[in-house]
Design a protein around this motif. Structure first.
Motif, PDB file in Angstrom:
ATOM      1  N   PRO A 187      35.121 -25.225 -17.040  1.00  0.00           N
ATOM      2  CA  PRO A 187      34.606 -24.970 -18.449  1.00  0.00           C
ATOM      3  C   PRO A 187      35.231 -25.920 -19.445  1.00  0.00           C
ATOM      4  CG  PRO A 187      35.162 -23.061 -17.364  1.00  0.00           C
ATOM      5  CD  PRO A 187      35.598 -24.167 -16.407  1.00  0.00           C
TER       6      PRO A 187
ATOM      7  N   ARG B 268      23.511 -15.298 -19.122  1.00  0.00           N
ATOM      8  CA  ARG B 268      24.131 -16.927 -19.442  1.00  0.00           C
ATOM      9  C   ARG B 268      25.024 -16.455 -20.777  1.00  0.00           C
ATOM     10  NH1 ARG B 268      18.586 -17.851 -19.239  1.00  0.00           N
ATOM     11  NH2 ARG B 268      18.452 -18.258 -21.383  1.00  0.00           N
TER      12      ARG B 268
ATOM     13  N   ASN C 267      22.950 -22.762 -15.024  1.00  0.00           N
ATOM     14  CA  ASN C 267      22.339 -21.310 -14.861  1.00  0.00           C
ATOM     15  C   ASN C 267      21.165 -20.982 -15.671  1.00  0.00           C
ATOM     16  OD1 ASN C 267      25.266 -20.835 -14.152  1.00  0.00           O
ATOM     17  ND2 ASN C 267      25.991 -20.714 -16.171  1.00  0.00           N
TER      18      ASN C 267
ATOM     19  N   TYR D 191      26.292 -26.495 -17.808  1.00  0.00           N
ATOM     20  CA  TYR D 191      25.985 -25.065 -17.433  1.00  0.00           C
ATOM     21  C   TYR D 191      24.592 -24.511 -18.168  1.00  0.00           C
ATOM     22  CZ  TYR D 191      30.660 -24.728 -15.414  1.00  0.00           C
ATOM     23  OH  TYR D 191      31.817 -24.851 -14.711  1.00  0.00           O
ATOM     24  N   SER D 192      24.087 -25.046 -19.241  1.00  0.00           N
ATOM     25  CA  SER D 192      22.788 -24.657 -19.558  1.00  0.00           C
ATOM     26  C   SER D 192      21.639 -24.985 -18.688  1.00  0.00           C
ATOM     27  CB  SER D 192      22.533 -25.431 -20.912  1.00  0.00           C
ATOM     28  OG  SER D 192      22.225 -26.942 -20.882  1.00  0.00           O
TER      29      SER D 192
ATOM     30  N   ARG E 228      33.721 -18.672 -20.658  1.00  0.00           N
ATOM     31  CA  ARG E 228      33.994 -20.259 -20.493  1.00  0.00           C
ATOM     32  C   ARG E 228      34.508 -20.743 -21.621  1.00  0.00           C
ATOM     33  NH1 ARG E 228      28.748 -20.983 -18.500  1.00  0.00           N
ATOM     34  NH2 ARG E 228      27.930 -21.641 -20.327  1.00  0.00           N
ATOM     35  N   ARG E 229      34.007 -20.183 -22.822  1.00  0.00           N
ATOM     36  CA  ARG E 229      34.810 -20.712 -24.070  1.00  0.00           C
ATOM     37  C   ARG E 229      36.471 -19.978 -24.199  1.00  0.00           C
ATOM     38  NH1 ARG E 229      30.783 -22.966 -27.550  1.00  0.00           N
ATOM     39  NH2 ARG E 229      28.851 -22.465 -26.738  1.00  0.00           N
TER      40      ARG E 229
ATOM     41  N   GLU F  26      29.406 -27.335 -21.858  1.00  0.00           N
ATOM     42  CA  GLU F  26      28.035 -26.329 -22.167  1.00  0.00           C
ATOM     43  C   GLU F  26      26.568 -26.969 -21.831  1.00  0.00           C
ATOM     44  OE1 GLU F  26      28.260 -23.052 -22.665  1.00  0.00           O
ATOM     45  OE2 GLU F  26      30.289 -23.559 -22.404  1.00  0.00           O
TER      46      GLU F  26
ATOM     47  N   ARG G  26      28.518 -15.350 -19.509  1.00  0.00           N
ATOM     48  CA  ARG G  26      29.178 -16.783 -18.859  1.00  0.00           C
ATOM     49  C   ARG G  26      29.775 -17.747 -19.999  1.00  0.00           C
ATOM     50  NH1 ARG G  26      28.582 -17.628 -13.394  1.00  0.00           N
ATOM     51  NH2 ARG G  26      26.993 -16.483 -12.304  1.00  0.00           N
ATOM     52  N   SER G  27      28.871 -17.733 -20.937  1.00  0.00           N
ATOM     53  CA  SER G  27      29.348 -18.827 -21.937  1.00  0.00           C
ATOM     54  C   SER G  27      30.768 -18.238 -22.726  1.00  0.00           C
ATOM     55  CB  SER G  27      28.115 -18.993 -23.158  1.00  0.00           C
ATOM     56  OG  SER G  27      28.613 -20.043 -23.947  1.00  0.00           O
TER      57      SER G  27
END
Length: 347
Positions: free
Chosen positions: A288, A309, A301, A297-298, A316-317, A294, A312-313
């Protein structure tokens, strides 16, 4: 991986007709997450372009299971063993998996007449048709993106000789376009022997990269009764409005303009507002905290529900500050030296 190997140059079932234009990619199960992101991005922007998979090694069951979903076919060739033998002869123990990289050169006698070769640790962010067609349209034998000479040749007479002749660009071997027949297996074996004789003037690690560069820098093409040097060129220099480097750790950030085109924002920089057709993470760990995480991962996922999604975001943040702090520590010179020294002692 138990798929039977076809005769050299013969397409597998499901492969495009010989003479078609398309792309090859290399992957195995060790880079599964990278590969899903790559395939999602490839098919979003290239829904019908033929795609062939060159298995990196025999660990490919999970990749093979994606073939129907992403409409690609395996490309295996009996020459893989001889290509890997070239890689083993050039390996000095720093990249034991390096010989598998040499499988990609079977693309030069595969079913695609005009093709792009792409590693799987990258995203495709546009329609690739112009890049597949560019070498033939503009009179090049091979075209590429990123160039870093020190990643290919060590200082020495080989490097100086190529530079005196206007060659020696030092391009990355993970994304390039060419045509079937530029090289055959016997020529590549001869190039391998030449590289071995000057191995100390080649990069210690990037075996397939210096090999392909040397093949292009020293090679020639027969046209009728005459021979001419192989002509290689940089996509950004030939096409224009492209970032020179496709590596994710370049200055600035990638954004999407009003027309949906991916570009790099680096106000005052040489690549400001130029197109980003491909973005790669060579040498960067999937995390991440990696550059442009990002965006990756866009696509990785993309097949999941919106709620999953979003969760998960958020995760990660939350992880990113600690991961970036650890990365800064790892990149600090004294700590990095100590880390590698301790690792060496542990071994």
């Amino acid at each position: 991986m138990t798929a039977p190997a076809p005769e050299p140059g013969a397409p597998d079932a499901g492969s495009p007709e010989t003479g078609a234009a398309g792309a090859y990619f290399s992957a195995n199960d060790a880079v599964f997450d990278w590969t899903v992101g790559f395939l999602e991005s490839f098919r979003v922007h290239n829904p019908t372009l033929p795609l062939l998979w060159i298995p990196f090694d025999d660990r490919g069951d999970r990749i093979a299971a994606l073939a129907d979903e992403y409409d690609f076919a395996p490309w295996e060739d009996p020459a893989f063993g001889r290509l890997e033998a070239i890689g083993r002869s050039l390996e000095i123990g720093l990249t034991p998996y390096g010989p598998h990289w040499f499988r990609r050169f079977a693309a030069f006698w595969g079913p695609l007449e005009r093709f792009l070769y792409l590693d799987s640790r990258q995203l495709v962010l546009c329609d690739l048709a112009e890049f597949v067609a560019a070498p033939a349209e503009y009179g090049f034998d091979l075209m590429h993106f990123d160039c870093t000479l020190d990643q290919v040749y060590e200082p020495g007479e080989v490097r100086r000789a190529f530079l005196r002749r206007g060659r020696g660009r030092g391009f990355n071997s993970g994304r390039w376009a060419s045509r079937r027949g530029l090289f055959d297996l016997e020529t590549l074996e001869r190039v391998g022997a030449e590289c071995l004789a000057v191995r100390d003037q080649m990069n210690p690690r990037n075996t397939d990269q210096f090999f392909l560069n040397y093949a292009c820098d020293s090679g020639s093409v027969r046209e009728g009764r005459n021979e001419r040097p192989i002509v290689a060129g940089h996509f950004a220099e030939v096409l224009g409005d492209l970032c020179r480097d496709a590596w994710s750790r370049q200055p600035g950030r990638v954004y999407r303009d009003a027309a949906g085109v991916y570009r790099r924002w680096d106000h005052g920089g040489a690549d400001h507002a130029k197109r980003v057709p491909i973005l790669h993470w060579a040498g960067i760990k999937l995390s991440p905290a990696m550059p442009e995480a990002e965006l990756f991962y866009s696509y990785r996922n993309r097949g999941e529900s919106g709620g999953r999604r979003a969760l998960r975001s958020l995760r990660r943040r939350a992880e990113r500050p600690a991961l970036r702090w650890a990365d800064r520590l790892r990149r600090q010179r004294h700590l990095n030296t100590l880390w590698h020294r301790l690792r060496g002692d542990a071994r």
